[in-house]
Design a protein around this motif. Structure first.
Motif, short mmCIF file in Angstrom:
data_model
loop_
_atom_site.label_atom_id
_atom_site.label_comp_id
_atom_site.label_asym_id
_atom_site.label_seq_id
_atom_site.Cartn_x
_atom_site.Cartn_y
_atom_site.Cartn_z
N LEU A 154 34.17 -6.06 -31.02
CA LEU A 154 33.17 -7.01 -30.55
C LEU A 154 33.09 -8.21 -31.49
O LEU A 154 32.88 -8.03 -32.69
N PRO A 155 33.28 -9.41 -30.98
CA PRO A 155 33.18 -10.60 -31.83
C PRO A 155 31.82 -10.69 -32.51
O PRO A 155 30.79 -10.29 -31.95
N ALA A 156 31.81 -11.21 -33.71
CA ALA A 156 30.58 -11.26 -34.52
C ALA A 156 29.46 -11.99 -33.80
O ALA A 156 28.29 -11.63 -33.90
N ILE A 162 35.29 -14.85 -23.88
CA ILE A 162 35.55 -14.12 -25.13
C ILE A 162 36.54 -12.99 -24.90
O ILE A 162 37.03 -12.36 -25.82
N TRP A 163 36.86 -12.72 -23.63
CA TRP A 163 37.76 -11.61 -23.28
C TRP A 163 39.10 -11.70 -24.00
O TRP A 163 39.63 -10.71 -24.50
N LYS A 164 39.65 -12.91 -24.04
CA LYS A 164 40.95 -13.09 -24.67
C LYS A 164 40.92 -12.64 -26.12
O LYS A 164 41.81 -11.90 -26.57
N LYS A 165 39.91 -13.05 -26.88
CA LYS A 165 39.81 -12.67 -28.29
C LYS A 165 39.65 -11.16 -28.44
O LYS A 165 40.24 -10.54 -29.33
N ALA A 167 46.08 -11.96 -21.21
CA ALA A 167 45.02 -12.49 -22.05
C ALA A 167 45.50 -13.72 -22.81
O ALA A 167 44.77 -14.71 -22.98
N ARG A 168 46.72 -13.66 -23.27
CA ARG A 168 47.28 -14.81 -24.00
C ARG A 168 47.45 -16.01 -23.07
O ARG A 168 47.37 -17.17 -23.51
#
Length: 561
Positions: free
Chosen positions: A179-181, A340-343, A407-408
């Motif tokens: 999970l991104p910060a 944010i899915w890609k990250k 995703a890329r």
């Protein structure tokens, strides 16, 4: 880069290493082996003059001391008097039972049932004869074990256990590392994950608890209505490795739950010592399953339990991560933060790749141990399940690569169906894993005989039998011993000349003729380098008595390297 390496060491590698070290300390007293009967007294398909005082079953590995059974019946189905079966204290591979009454001449059936140290109940049948009325041919050494088929309840329990392991692993991975910060304070994302975690943990505890009466049912061979009996549960808990693992699983579950409560109070996604406790606890849960599975039934227990644990860790992280990504994708779309899915997928990629490597490496290690020959992959149920599981994992890996590539390329929005397909394949893999842990592994390849011994009637003489013993039965120097007996079984040593013609069956003209010398015990013997290569050989014995009586017989044998 250095910071990322430090995070891996602190929160992933060190906890896993700590769990493995702790598991190492537990293994010597808790792990043993999956057993196969290698010999018995009485032996299967043999006759003896009288019943021995003690029945003895010798297995290749240790046997648990509870739920042992040895029963003998005659041809009328009447149970014969034998004592309680016990494991020998000085050698836990041997199970004995005292004979407590008379056994008249006749044919008997011995049914045995034991629990191997990896928690698998195994059984078999031995038929033998006593006296002249119990004559049996086709001598053997051990009664074959009956083919064991796991029940639907056992398979469902294991599949549910592995699925819940995956769900727990997925939430830990997602909230702690994927999970991104900037989203760790977003309640709409973390709250569904918390619900998924505690639901999975609650169900996991229920599955662990139901595992004790399930094992009692299997060990005692009783229906579910009797599996909750106090005596049976007590025997399972105190006298079997599965019972000890049950207690450890409950304690580890409490440790994980307590650490996560602390984590919940501190705020989900914030790393600290509680994460180390959670990861150590989760790995220990996987170790407890390895200690009650096929891995604990091998000669090299440490390496196999380590490989099994690594295999389950790779599978649960991969499949659980996919489940977490599905949850995230559903709720992220509701919040309008799908970008944010890609990250997130890119963060999951190295975990998925590492899981694949772990699965391949540990799978090869375990297959080499559990699959004796290549043909067993296609002829045994265990091997066929491994092939099916490998195909599904290959499908999952292909789909995972597609997700990463999409995703890329920022094509994530329409790919939820493929993600569901990959997760469904993972669930099938877990069901197959549940089958694998309960289906017996293929028996080891039979060891090549070290000697040849046979008795046959002479072809040219009445009431004469010829016995031939060859040791060792391999290329190099061998000793050939010939004996002659009459119709009553008395030895005959009045043979003026005994010769042997030794030739490979494929090249009968390459025979060697040698003369056997008479020994003090009445046998005739010769030694020498007569087997030049491995393969099928014929040994023709020719005897000429003082009365010019001839006795001939040809014996065929397989010579080893």
């Amino acid at each position: 880069m250095n910071r990322k390496i430090g995070v891996w060491k602190r929160f992933v590698l060190l906890p896993i290493l700590a769990a493995v070290i702790l598991a190492t300390g537990l293994m010597p007293s808790l792990a043993s082996a999956h057993a196969t009967l290698v010999s018995s007294t009485p032996a299967d398909q043999t006759s003896m003059a009288k019943m021995p005082e003690t029945i003895q079953l010798t297995f290749n590995e240790t046997i648990q001391g509870e739920f042992l059974s040895i029963e003998i019946t005659n041809t009328a189905g009447k149970k014969m008097p034998v004592g309680q079966a016990t494991v020998q204290q000085n050698d836990e591979r041997i199970v004995t039972s005292a004979v407590e009454g008379d056994f008249p001449d006749g044919i008997y059936t011995l049914n045995w049932r034991v629990v191997s140290a990896d928690g698998h109940p195994i059984r078999g049948t031995i038929r033998f004869g006593i006296g002249s009325d119990g004559v049996l041919t086709d001598a053997g050494v051990a009664g074959g074990a009956a083919d064991y088929t796991p029940g639907a309840d056992t398979v469902a329990h294991r599949a549910a256990l592995y699925t819940l392991f995956s769900a727990v692993a997925g939430v830990i991975l997602f909230l702690g590392f994927l999970l991104p910060a900037e989203l760790r304070s977003t309640q709409s994302i973390t709250r569904p994950m918390r619900i998924l975690f505690w639901t999975s943990m609650t169900l996991l505890l229920l599955v662990i608890l139901i595992g004790l009466p399930l094992q009692a049912k299997l060990f005692a061979d009783v229906p579910w209505s009797e599996a909750f009996g106090k005596e049976i549960l007590g025997q399972t808990l105190e006298g079997t490795s599965s019972g000890r693992m049950f207690l450890l699983q409950v304690l580890v579950w409490l440790m994980i739950a307590g650490a996560v409560v602390v984590n919940d109070v501190m705020g989900w996604g914030k790393r600290g010592g509680h994460w180390t406790i959670v990861i150590v606890g989760f790995v220990l849960l996987l170790v407890t399953k390895a200690l009650t599975g096929h891995a604990a039934g091998t000669e090299h227990v440490f390496s196999q339990v380590l490989a099994d644990t690594l295999h389950m860790l790779g599978a649960t992280v991969w499949i659980g991560g996919i489940l977490a990504l599905l949850f995230y994708l559903i709720f992220a779309k509701k919040e309008g933060i799908g970008g944010i899915w890609k990250k997130t997928v890119q963060r999951f990629a190295p975990w998925a790749f590492g899981s694949v490597i772990a699965l391949i490496f540990s799978g090869v290690v375990m297959s080499v141990t559990h699959i004796p020959t290549w043909s067993d992959l296609f002829t045994s149920r265990y091997g066929q399940l491994i092939v099916a599981k490998s195909v599904l994992l290959l499908i999952m890996a292909t789909l995972g690569f597609i997700h990463f590539r999409n995703a890329r390329r920022k094509q994530e929005a329409q790919k939820i169906g493929a993600l569901i397909t990959e997760f469904a394949a993972g669930i099938i893999v877990l069901v197959l894993a549940g089958l694998l842990t309960n289906v017996p592994t293929p028996p080891p390849a039979a060891a090549a005989p070290t000697a040849f011994s046979d008795v046959q009637p002479a072809e040219d003489a009445e009431n004469v039998k010829i016995s031939l013993d060859v040791r060792p039965l391999k290329v190099g120097n061998s000793t050939f011993t010939v004996r002659f007996t009459d119709a009553e079984g008395a030895a005959r040593s009045d043979w003026q000349q005994v010769t042997l013609r030794i030739a490979p069956q494929a090249s009968p003209t390459e025979e060697t003729e040698v003369r056997a010398d008479k020994q003090t015990d009445g046998s005739y013997q010769v030694s020498g380098l007569y087997f030049g290569n491995a393969g099928t050989w014929n040994v023709e014995v020719h005897g000429l008595s003082d009365r010019f009586e001839q006795a001939d017989r040809t014996f065929t044998m397989e010579v080893n390297e």
